[in-house]
Scaffold this active site. Structure first.
Site, PDB file in Angstrom:
ATOM      1  N   GLY A   1       3.868   2.333   1.785  1.00  0.00           N
ATOM      2  CA  GLY A   1       4.687   2.882   2.879  1.00  0.00           C
ATOM      3  C   GLY A   1       6.105   3.183   2.424  1.00  0.00           C
TER       4      GLY A   1
ATOM      5  CB  CYS B   1       7.735  -8.579   6.453  1.00  0.00           C
ATOM      6  SG  CYS B   1       6.274  -9.065   5.539  1.00  0.00           S
TER       7      CYS B   1
ATOM      8  N   PRO C   1       0.793  -1.251   0.000  1.00  0.00           N
ATOM      9  CG  PRO C   1       0.067  -0.919   2.209  1.00  0.00           C
ATOM     10  CD  PRO C   1       0.811  -1.892   1.336  1.00  0.00           C
TER      11      PRO C   1
ATOM     12  CG  ASP D   1       3.825 -10.693 -13.243  1.00  0.00           C
ATOM     13  OD1 ASP D   1       4.617 -10.496 -12.295  1.00  0.00           O
ATOM     14  OD2 ASP D   1       3.640 -11.815 -13.757  1.00  0.00           O
TER      15      ASP D   1
HETATM   16  C1  LIG Z   1       4.909  -6.946   0.931  1.00  0.00           C
HETATM   17  S1  LIG Z   1       3.693  -6.198   0.002  1.00  0.00           S
HETATM   18  C2  LIG Z   1       4.444  -4.661  -0.389  1.00  0.00           C
HETATM   19  C3  LIG Z   1       4.383  -3.625   0.709  1.00  0.00           C
HETATM   20  C4  LIG Z   1       4.855  -2.276   0.224  1.00  0.00           C
HETATM   21  N1  LIG Z   1       6.185  -2.336  -0.342  1.00  0.00           N
HETATM   22  C5  LIG Z   1       4.829  -1.242   1.328  1.00  0.00           C
HETATM   23  O1  LIG Z   1       5.867  -0.961   1.922  1.00  0.00           O
HETATM   24  O2  LIG Z   1       3.762  -0.690   1.590  1.00  0.00           O
HETATM   25  C6  LIG Z   1       3.803  -7.059  -1.510  1.00  0.00           C
HETATM   26  C7  LIG Z   1       3.001  -6.471  -2.656  1.00  0.00           C
HETATM   27  O3  LIG Z   1       3.358  -7.196  -3.833  1.00  0.00           O
HETATM   28  C8  LIG Z   1       2.253  -7.233  -4.687  1.00  0.00           C
HETATM   29  N2  LIG Z   1       2.520  -8.302  -5.672  1.00  0.00           N
HETATM   30  C9  LIG Z   1       2.373  -9.640  -5.527  1.00  0.00           C
HETATM   31  N3  LIG Z   1       2.771 -10.276  -6.642  1.00  0.00           N
HETATM   32  C10 LIG Z   1       3.200  -9.326  -7.508  1.00  0.00           C
HETATM   33  C11 LIG Z   1       3.718  -9.352  -8.826  1.00  0.00           C
HETATM   34  N4  LIG Z   1       3.894 -10.502  -9.493  1.00  0.00           N
HETATM   35  N5  LIG Z   1       4.027  -8.174  -9.410  1.00  0.00           N
HETATM   36  C12 LIG Z   1       3.827  -6.996  -8.768  1.00  0.00           C
HETATM   37  N6  LIG Z   1       3.333  -6.923  -7.528  1.00  0.00           N
HETATM   38  C13 LIG Z   1       3.038  -8.064  -6.903  1.00  0.00           C
HETATM   39  C14 LIG Z   1       1.083  -7.443  -3.775  1.00  0.00           C
HETATM   40  O4  LIG Z   1      -0.111  -6.994  -4.388  1.00  0.00           O
HETATM   41  C15 LIG Z   1       1.493  -6.582  -2.554  1.00  0.00           C
HETATM   42  O5  LIG Z   1       0.912  -5.319  -2.658  1.00  0.00           O
END
Ligand SMILES: C[S@@+](CC[C@H](N)C(=O)[O-])C[C@H]1O[C@@H](n2cnc3c(N)ncnc32)[C@H](O)[C@@H]1O
Length: 458
Positions: free
Chosen positions: A274, A385, A272, A316
């Site tokens: 951060g 994380c 989201p 992606d």
């Molecule tokens: C750990 S969270 C990221 C948190 C973010 N970096 C923050 O600090 O607020 C992982 C994110 O990766 C996204 N995600 C998952 N698979 C993905 C892909 N193949 N390509 C791009 N985004 C992806 C998810 O929708 C999710 O929002």
């Protein structure tokens, strides 16, 4: 004398707003439904709490009841192993099958009796009434009463014989952590999960001022730490965009990219947002990529609230190929999130070894593509994380084996956690939830995080 016909059983009376709100039945009902959703229907707690806002389990509850329901759910999940051990010793024939919400009713009833100081008569009465409300559980109302009565009488004695951190950790996670980190550290990790995490904020400026307004403390890295109370949206500074919620450990990977003034940076799994906000405040021009349209929308709303702007792209990140390469990239990859169990006590019951293996495959593809998007001499920070080496250390080692142009740029001693033995030996950042001890458990701890800063030489 003729036997008089037994009086027909009265149907459960409808909920009365005033009376039931006073005795706390709606909060217990919400807690039972939430536990049923997580433990029996395998839905993430955040999803069902979120749905609550649009008419779900917590809809229309006053703030005090919502807080109580969350506390019951949190305690039931954090202490599930202990509570199961106590309940099982009184369920001689085990739990009956197809009994609706019977198990969540017993679990949350025992949690209130043994860990929340709820008077026995209140916890018992409410649990029996909850059972009577559920068509599948109502024939067990007497069992609920009998079992919880015994929990109230004998539960504490049974608890005293259990190793709480160990029994509250499901075997699949316990075995992993002993393998990866040894038994002593596994116990410390497990013990940290018994206490709810404090609330950390990353502030745009003036940490001391915000700490004073919010009754918090400034941490050495500049985050402001508070004890959670009430709705985040109602805290001073939320709507004016003075800060955002971010665990102190989660604030470290973006900091590892240093001063970004004038640089073009890709935030590849951004929502989201951060870390996107941190990159923007460090002076970067940011392209924020995420595959989820709903989460990308959330990122856009968050940045708007903070008065910041990035280019956003739904794609992606494992295959995305823009025309221009980047000076720096942050890849905060999707992972099992086992470093965040203090905040998400449902994770041990929703994730599995299989999920971790699948996520590790995705992380490797994301890393390979991230490397291809980096300018020669550019910097990539990879973070998760997670406490699982497959999602951290092993992932970086495998990337370097596949790609000899990639090197670790070690953490310097003047960077946060750069002077730890760990960072000195490996050059990488690794945090555990039991670290960062302040003067009491509820002010202490941090998320378990992994982050490595990598450079591309050719
Ligand atoms: C750990 S969270 C990221 C948190 C973010 N970096 C923050 O600090 O607020 C992982 C994110 O990766 C996204 N995600 C998952 N698979 C993905 C892909 N193949 N390509 C791009 N985004 C992806 C998810 O929708 C999710 O929002």
């Amino acid at each position: 004398m003729t036997a008089s016909k037994p009086a027909p059983k009265a149907p459960p009376r409808p909920l009365s707003r005033t009376r039931d709100h006073q005795v706390g039945l709606p909060a217990r009902r919400a807690a039972t439904n939430l536990l049923d959703a997580v433990l029996q229907k395998k839905q993430p707690l955040d999803d069902v709490l979120g749905r609550a806002q649009d008419g779900g389990y917590m809809f229309d509850l006053p703030a005090r009841d919502r807080a109580l329901a969350r506390a019951i759910v949190g305690t039931s999940l954090r202490r599930r192993g202990q509570l199961d051990a106590v309940l099982n010793s009184f369920l001689e024939r085990g739990l009956p099958a197809k009994a609706g919400t019977l198990y969540p009713i017993l679990l949350s009833g025992a949690a209130q009796l043994l860990f929340m100081n709820v008077p026995a008569h209140a916890a018992l009465d409410l649990a029996v009434r909850l059972a009577q409300w559920d068509p599948k559980a109502k024939r067990y109302d007497k069992l609920v009463n009998a079992v919880l009565r015994r929990v109230a009488d004998k539960g504490t004695e049974i608890l005293s014989k259990l190793n709480a951190p160990r029994v509250n950790t499901p075997d699949w996670l316990w075995d992993r952590w002993v393998r990866a980190w040894g038994k002593e550290r596994a116990l410390e990790i497990a013990a940290s999960h018994l206490v709810e995490a404090p609330l950390d904020l990353t502030v745009k400026s003036d940490p001391e001022g915000w700490a004073e307004r919010l009754e918090g403390r400034v941490l050495p890295s500049g985050s402001v730490r508070l004890l959670p109370k009430g709705r985040i949206e109602e805290l001073p500074g939320f709507s004016e965009g003075g800060w955002w919620v971010q665990d102190v450990a989660a604030s470290l990977p973006a900091k590892m990219l240093g001063d970004l003034a004038g640089k073009r940076v890709a935030d590849l799994c951004a929502a989201p947002g951060g870390k996107t906000a941190q990159l923007l405040l460090a002076g970067a021009t940011v392209v924020a990529v995420d595959s989820s349209p709903t989460r990308l929308k959330l990122l856009e709303q968050n940045l708007k609230r903070l008065g910041l702007a990035a280019e956003t792209i739904q794609a992606d990140a494992a295959t995305w190929q823009p025309e221009e390469r980047f000076d720096a990239i942050l890849l905060d990859a999707p992972c099992s999130s086992t470093g965040t169990i203090r905040r998400h006590p449902d994770i041990p019951y929703l994730k599995s070894d299989k999920d971790i293996a699948e996520l590790a495959g995705l992380q490797a593809r994301l890393l390979d593509n991230a490397v291809s998007l980096l300018k020669p001499g550019g910097t990539l920070v990879y973070s998760t994380c997670s406490l699982e080496p497959e999602e951290g250390e092993a992932q970086v080692a495998a990337l370097m084996a596949r790609n000899p142009a990639i090197r670790i740029d070690p953490l310097r001693p003047d960077e946060p956690f750069g002077d730890t033995e760990w960072a000195q030996a490996s050059g990488i950042l690794r945090t555990f939830p039991f670290q960062f001890q302040l003067d009491s458990p509820e002010w202490s701890g941090m998320d378990g995080f992994f982050a490595a800063r990598l450079t591309r030489e050719g």
